[in-house]
Design a protein around this motif. Structure first.
Motif, PDB file in Angstrom:
ATOM      1  N   PHE A 156       0.829  -1.199   0.000  1.00 43.70           N
ATOM      2  CA  PHE A 156       0.000   0.000   0.000  1.00 43.70           C
ATOM      3  C   PHE A 156       0.866   1.252   0.000  1.00 43.70           C
ATOM      4  CE2 PHE A 156      -2.933  -3.206   1.598  1.00 43.70           C
ATOM      5  CZ  PHE A 156      -4.047  -2.949   0.824  1.00 43.70           C
ATOM      6  N   TYR A 157       0.249   2.347  -0.458  1.00 43.35           N
ATOM      7  CA  TYR A 157       0.985   3.603  -0.629  1.00 43.35           C
ATOM      8  C   TYR A 157       1.655   4.039   0.672  1.00 43.35           C
ATOM      9  CZ  TYR A 157       1.922   8.552  -1.442  1.00 43.35           C
ATOM     10  OH  TYR A 157       2.529   9.771  -1.529  1.00 43.35           O
ATOM     11  N   ASN A 158       0.888   3.994   1.783  1.00 46.02           N
ATOM     12  CA  ASN A 158       1.452   4.442   3.068  1.00 46.02           C
ATOM     13  C   ASN A 158       2.615   3.563   3.505  1.00 46.02           C
ATOM     14  OD1 ASN A 158      -0.392   6.535   3.272  1.00 46.02           O
ATOM     15  ND2 ASN A 158      -1.875   5.341   4.455  1.00 46.02           N
ATOM     16  N   ALA A 159       2.481   2.248   3.264  1.00 42.97           N
ATOM     17  CA  ALA A 159       3.564   1.328   3.617  1.00 42.97           C
ATOM     18  C   ALA A 159       4.791   1.582   2.751  1.00 42.97           C
ATOM     19  CB  ALA A 159       3.096  -0.115   3.465  1.00 42.97           C
ATOM     20  N   CYS A 160       4.561   1.878   1.466  1.00 44.71           N
ATOM     21  CA  CYS A 160       5.672   2.186   0.553  1.00 44.71           C
ATOM     22  C   CYS A 160       6.343   3.497   0.962  1.00 44.71           C
ATOM     23  CB  CYS A 160       5.158   2.268  -0.877  1.00 44.71           C
ATOM     24  SG  CYS A 160       6.469   2.420  -2.122  1.00 44.71           S
ATOM     25  N   ALA A 161       5.521   4.478   1.351  1.00 46.23           N
ATOM     26  CA  ALA A 161       6.072   5.762   1.795  1.00 46.23           C
ATOM     27  C   ALA A 161       6.913   5.583   3.054  1.00 46.23           C
ATOM     28  CB  ALA A 161       4.937   6.751   2.045  1.00 46.23           C
ATOM     29  N   ALA A 162       6.405   4.746   3.982  1.00 47.86           N
ATOM     30  CA  ALA A 162       7.161   4.477   5.208  1.00 47.86           C
ATOM     31  C   ALA A 162       8.465   3.753   4.890  1.00 47.86           C
ATOM     32  CB  ALA A 162       6.316   3.648   6.170  1.00 47.86           C
ATOM     33  N   GLN A 163       8.397   2.826   3.907  1.00 49.07           N
ATOM     34  CA  GLN A 163       9.587   2.089   3.502  1.00 49.07           C
ATOM     35  C   GLN A 163      10.616   3.017   2.868  1.00 49.07           C
ATOM     36  OE1 GLN A 163      10.124  -1.337   0.349  1.00 49.07           O
ATOM     37  NE2 GLN A 163       9.013  -2.135   2.115  1.00 49.07           N
ATOM     38  N   ILE A 164      10.136   3.940   2.033  1.00 48.92           N
ATOM     39  CA  ILE A 164      11.039   4.920   1.421  1.00 48.92           C
ATOM     40  C   ILE A 164      11.716   5.757   2.491  1.00 48.92           C
ATOM     41  CG2 ILE A 164      11.132   7.030   0.024  1.00 48.92           C
ATOM     42  CD1 ILE A 164       9.004   5.803  -1.770  1.00 48.92           C
ATOM     43  N   PHE A 165      10.913   6.219   3.445  1.00 48.97           N
ATOM     44  CA  PHE A 165      11.482   7.032   4.534  1.00 48.97           C
ATOM     45  C   PHE A 165      12.541   6.243   5.292  1.00 48.97           C
ATOM     46  CE2 PHE A 165      11.606   8.329   8.977  1.00 48.97           C
ATOM     47  CZ  PHE A 165      11.838   9.689   8.862  1.00 48.97           C
ATOM     48  N   PHE A 166      12.221   4.986   5.627  1.00 50.47           N
ATOM     49  CA  PHE A 166      13.139   4.148   6.399  1.00 50.47           C
ATOM     50  C   PHE A 166      14.407   3.864   5.598  1.00 50.47           C
ATOM     51  CE2 PHE A 166      14.764   0.104   8.029  1.00 50.47           C
ATOM     52  CZ  PHE A 166      14.769   0.345   9.400  1.00 50.47           C
ATOM     53  N   VAL A 167      14.208   3.506   4.319  1.00 53.64           N
ATOM     54  CA  VAL A 167      15.348   3.168   3.467  1.00 53.64           C
ATOM     55  C   VAL A 167      16.246   4.378   3.252  1.00 53.64           C
ATOM     56  CG1 VAL A 167      16.012   2.538   1.116  1.00 53.64           C
ATOM     57  CG2 VAL A 167      14.271   1.216   2.307  1.00 53.64           C
ATOM     58  N   VAL A 168      15.617   5.535   2.939  1.00 56.15           N
ATOM     59  CA  VAL A 168      16.407   6.748   2.708  1.00 56.15           C
ATOM     60  C   VAL A 168      17.124   7.166   3.977  1.00 56.15           C
ATOM     61  CG1 VAL A 168      16.261   9.211   2.198  1.00 56.15           C
ATOM     62  CG2 VAL A 168      15.038   7.587   0.772  1.00 56.15           C
ATOM     63  N   PHE A 169      16.388   7.128   5.089  1.00 62.45           N
ATOM     64  CA  PHE A 169      16.969   7.622   6.338  1.00 62.45           C
ATOM     65  C   PHE A 169      18.128   6.765   6.818  1.00 62.45           C
ATOM     66  CE2 PHE A 169      17.045   8.429  10.953  1.00 62.45           C
ATOM     67  CZ  PHE A 169      17.151   9.807  10.929  1.00 62.45           C
ATOM     68  N   PHE A 170      18.020   5.445   6.600  1.00 61.61           N
ATOM     69  CA  PHE A 170      19.070   4.556   7.091  1.00 61.61           C
ATOM     70  C   PHE A 170      19.995   4.072   5.967  1.00 61.61           C
ATOM     71  CE2 PHE A 170      15.927   4.231  10.493  1.00 61.61           C
ATOM     72  CZ  PHE A 170      16.731   4.424  11.600  1.00 61.61           C
ATOM     73  N   PHE A 171      19.430   3.477   4.915  1.00 62.14           N
ATOM     74  CA  PHE A 171      20.272   2.924   3.853  1.00 62.14           C
ATOM     75  C   PHE A 171      21.100   4.008   3.168  1.00 62.14           C
ATOM     76  CE2 PHE A 171      20.839   1.596  -0.616  1.00 62.14           C
ATOM     77  CZ  PHE A 171      21.621   0.476  -0.400  1.00 62.14           C
ATOM     78  N   VAL A 172      20.422   5.056   2.678  1.00 66.37           N
ATOM     79  CA  VAL A 172      21.142   6.131   1.981  1.00 66.37           C
ATOM     80  C   VAL A 172      22.071   6.867   2.939  1.00 66.37           C
ATOM     81  CG1 VAL A 172      20.876   8.291   0.701  1.00 66.37           C
ATOM     82  CG2 VAL A 172      19.295   6.409   0.285  1.00 66.37           C
ATOM     83  N   SER A 173      21.593   7.135   4.154  1.00 70.66           N
ATOM     84  CA  SER A 173      22.423   7.861   5.124  1.00 70.66           C
ATOM     85  C   SER A 173      23.690   7.095   5.458  1.00 70.66           C
ATOM     86  CB  SER A 173      21.627   8.128   6.408  1.00 70.66           C
ATOM     87  OG  SER A 173      20.543   8.983   6.174  1.00 70.66           O
TER      88      SER A 173
END
Length: 318
Positions: free
Chosen positions: A91-108
């Motif tokens: 779902f969109y909200n789950a994908c948005a949360a995943q993007i936030f988590f991935v960007v915040f941790f993986f990219v960081s």
């Protein structure tokens, strides 16, 4: 914007559609993640517990292991869970949360690793070019400032990505050609004007990759000039062995990042991006402890002793 619609869910294609490969990939990825955790956390415990490793080079190495553990854990558990989950709908909200988590941790953490590798070059430079003044050049406060600066720069950069990706609108196409909600894969589906978003993404990627890489290349230029000035074969060998593991790690990390993010848009392939994302998230964090233990006899020996102690403790327990 006329072709935009409100997207409520996405479809993640994953790594493969073949059902017969799901179990094999699940087992393989679980083992890779296990050894990644064991290698990096084991390296941190080893460095903290052994007084012989309380030096600048191992301080940076412990931070590198922490970062590898961090950005591997941001993605790999999601990939493993995807093999067990029957539905590919997110779902969109789950994908948005995943993007936030991935960007915040993986990219960081990936950006932090980039700056940490540049900071570790300073230690190599001091060890080869400033041998007599090493203890006064590479002090505890200097190492702490370099490490803190790496973390601050890495996490600040990811904030730009978070704000930028959530400003996009999406079209009727909701199929994500990836195994998680990665920023480039989601941006392809946007029907908004992506020019500014792509410029920001490319600029930040180029700046982070090439600024740190430029520092590393310039520093190693001075190191190689110093090595060429050495007259003894033993001095050459010692200097090269000091830099060998760091050079290998730099080559693997930056080679992957450059190939993954800085390709021309016309040559982009989603299948290639998936493979490179998997390599970056899973293989690099596994390779770094192996590289440093192979080239470092002290670390290799200490790792073997730690494993023997663990085996002995397990035998006593049973």
């Amino acid at each position: 914007m006329e072709n935009c619609t409100e997207v409520t869910q996405f479809i993640l294609l994953g790594l493969t559609d073949a059902p017969e490969l799901q179990v094999s990939l699940f087992i393989m990825f679980t083992l890779v993640y296990f050894f990644t955790i064991f290698g990096n956390l084991g390296m941190i415990v080893l460095i903290l517990s052994d007084a012989h490793f309380h030096s600048p080079v191992y301080f940076f190495l412990s931070n590198l292991s922490l970062v590898d553990f961090g950005y591997s854990s941001a993605v790999t558990p999601k990939v493993i869970a995807g093999f067990l989950k029957g539905s590919k709908i997110i779902f969109y909200n789950a994908c948005a949360a995943q993007i936030f988590f991935v960007v915040f941790f993986f990219v960081s953490f990936a950006r932090v690793e980039s700056y940490l590798l540049a900071s570790m070059t300073y230690d190599c430079y001091a060890a080869v070019c400033k041998r007599l003044h090493y203890t006064t050049t590479v002090t505890t406060s200097t190492c702490a400032h370099l490490a803190i600066g790496s973390y601050v720069c890495g996490f600040l950069n990811s904030a730009f990505h978070i704000g930028d990706i959530f400003s996009l609108s999406f079209s009727k196409s909701n199929v994500i050609h990836h195994f998680f909600c990665d920023v480039p894969a989601v941006m392809v589906l946007s029907c908004s004007n992506k020019h500014i978003s792509e410029v920001i993404l490319v600029f930040l990627s180029i700046f982070n990759v090439f600024f740190a890489l430029l520092v590393i290349l310039i520093t190693y230029l001075f190191i190689f000039i110093m090595i060429l000035k050495m007259h003894s074969a033993q001095g050459h060998q010692k200097a090269l062995s000091t830099c060998a593991s760091h050079l290998t790690t730099v080559s693997i990390f930056y080679g992957t990042v450059i190939f993954m993010y800085l390709q021309p848009s016309y040559s982009h392939s989603m299948d290639t991006d998936k493979m490179m994302s998997m390599f970056c998230a899973m293989v690099i964090p596994l390779l770094n402890p192996v590289v440093y233990s192979l080239w470092n006899k002290e670390v290799n020996s200490a790792f073997k002793k730690m494993i023997e102690k663990a085996k002995f403790s397990i035998r006593l327990a049973f």
